[in-house]
Design an enzyme around this catalytic site. Structure first.
Site, mmCIF file in Angstrom:
data_model
loop_
_atom_site.group_PDB
_atom_site.id
_atom_site.type_symbol
_atom_site.label_atom_id
_atom_site.label_comp_id
_atom_site.label_asym_id
_atom_site.label_seq_id
_atom_site.Cartn_x
_atom_site.Cartn_y
_atom_site.Cartn_z
ATOM 1 N N GLN A 137 2.740 10.012 1.407
ATOM 2 C CA GLN A 137 4.053 9.368 1.524
ATOM 3 C C GLN A 137 4.992 9.727 0.383
ATOM 4 O OE1 GLN A 137 2.235 5.280 2.241
ATOM 5 N NE2 GLN A 137 4.098 5.157 3.460
ATOM 6 N N HIS A 182 -2.882 7.513 6.896
ATOM 7 C CA HIS A 182 -1.913 8.429 6.263
ATOM 8 C C HIS A 182 -2.600 9.695 5.744
ATOM 9 C CE1 HIS A 182 1.875 6.331 6.424
ATOM 10 N NE2 HIS A 182 1.381 5.224 5.882
ATOM 11 N N GLY A 212 0.835 -1.184 0.000
ATOM 12 C CA GLY A 212 0.000 0.000 0.000
ATOM 13 C C GLY A 212 0.876 1.243 0.000
ATOM 14 N N HIS A 237 -4.744 1.170 7.450
ATOM 15 C CA HIS A 237 -3.405 1.749 7.599
ATOM 16 C C HIS A 237 -3.239 2.949 6.654
ATOM 17 C CE1 HIS A 237 1.150 1.329 8.001
ATOM 18 N NE2 HIS A 237 1.023 2.096 6.942
ATOM 19 N N GLU A 238 -3.653 2.766 5.399
ATOM 20 C CA GLU A 238 -3.462 3.834 4.405
ATOM 21 C C GLU A 238 -4.384 5.030 4.663
ATOM 22 O OE1 GLU A 238 -0.868 3.620 2.653
ATOM 23 O OE2 GLU A 238 -0.515 1.496 3.050
ATOM 24 N N CYS A 284 5.545 -0.166 7.415
ATOM 25 C CA CYS A 284 5.183 1.001 6.615
ATOM 26 C C CYS A 284 6.401 1.436 5.811
ATOM 27 C CB CYS A 284 4.735 2.125 7.552
ATOM 28 S SG CYS A 284 4.293 3.651 6.698
ATOM 29 N N LEU A 285 6.188 1.768 4.547
ATOM 30 C CA LEU A 285 7.311 2.183 3.701
ATOM 31 C C LEU A 285 7.978 3.457 4.218
ATOM 32 C CD1 LEU A 285 5.834 1.448 0.149
ATOM 33 C CD2 LEU A 285 7.525 0.099 1.420
HETATM 34 NI NI NI Z 1 2.278 3.343 5.858
#
Ligand code: NI
Length: 196
Positions: A60, A154, A55, A150-151, A104-105
């Site tokens: 991000q 963000h 994701g 999760h997304e 998470c990236l």
């Molecule tokens: Ni994330």
């Protein structure tokens, strides 16, 4: 922020890491469902795949707009794909709780168990602007339900580390401090650090 004029999206996307301030901003709705948006979503998929993520949210990559892309089937590593774009999303009719280990990236090397809704409706717009509704049940096997929660965070300036208990934060604190130090070295200022 006023929505006057077309949104410009970057041509080259770089995944920003904690504590980049944009990760703490409330993102603004997408209003133009045009070719620019579609091209941006395509670049987000490429960036997500290159980073081996499931994701990726627009903030991000430094774009404070309410959209994210997912491909939860990538997790299985069997070559399957299930590409999805979620625009201006929201949760309705949430019930129950489920706990999953998340990463998470924007937080490389940080993993922790997070408790989120089990069953809920996910209402969003697709790339053409049409409203869509998905009913997800994490316990019944909808891993996508974990990813979209999760997304969505963000887009609201939240990150998964915000959900951790004090004891869990202790376990990842060293890694967070390293990232804070790296950010400061690179940018000459502190960024938006977690206050714990
Ligand atoms: Ni994330």
């Amino acid at each position: 922020m006023a929505n006057s004029g077309p949104t410009t999206y970057p041509d080259v996307l770089t995944i920003l890491q904690y504590p980049a301030p944009v990760l703490r901003k409330l993102a603004t709705p997408v209003t133009a469902f045009d070719e620019r948006l579609r091209a941006f979503a395509e670049r987000m998929f490429e960036t997500m795949y290159a980073a081996k993520g499931v994701g990726l949210a627009a903030p991000q990559v430094g774009v404070s707009r309410r959209l994210f892309v997912t491909d939860h089937a990538q997790r299985d590593g069997n070559g399957h794909s299930d590409r999805r774009v979620f625009i201006n999303p929201r949760i309705e009719n949430a019930s129950g709780e489920e706990t999953y280990e998340e990463g998470c990236l924007s937080f490389p090397g940080v993993y922790a168990k997070v408790t989120r809704h089990n069953r809920f409706d996910f209402v969003y717009q697709d790339l053409l602007g049409f409203e869509q509704r998905l009913t997800l049940d994490v316990e019944a096997g909808d891993f996508l339900g974990v990813v979209v929660q999760h997304e969505l965070d963000h887009l609201d300036g939240k990150v998964f580390v915000d959900h951790l208990t004090a004891a869990q934060v202790t376990l990842v604190k060293r890694r967070l401090r390293e990232m804070e130090k790296d950010y400061k070295t690179e940018h000459g200022k502190a960024g938006a650090v977690l206050r714990r």
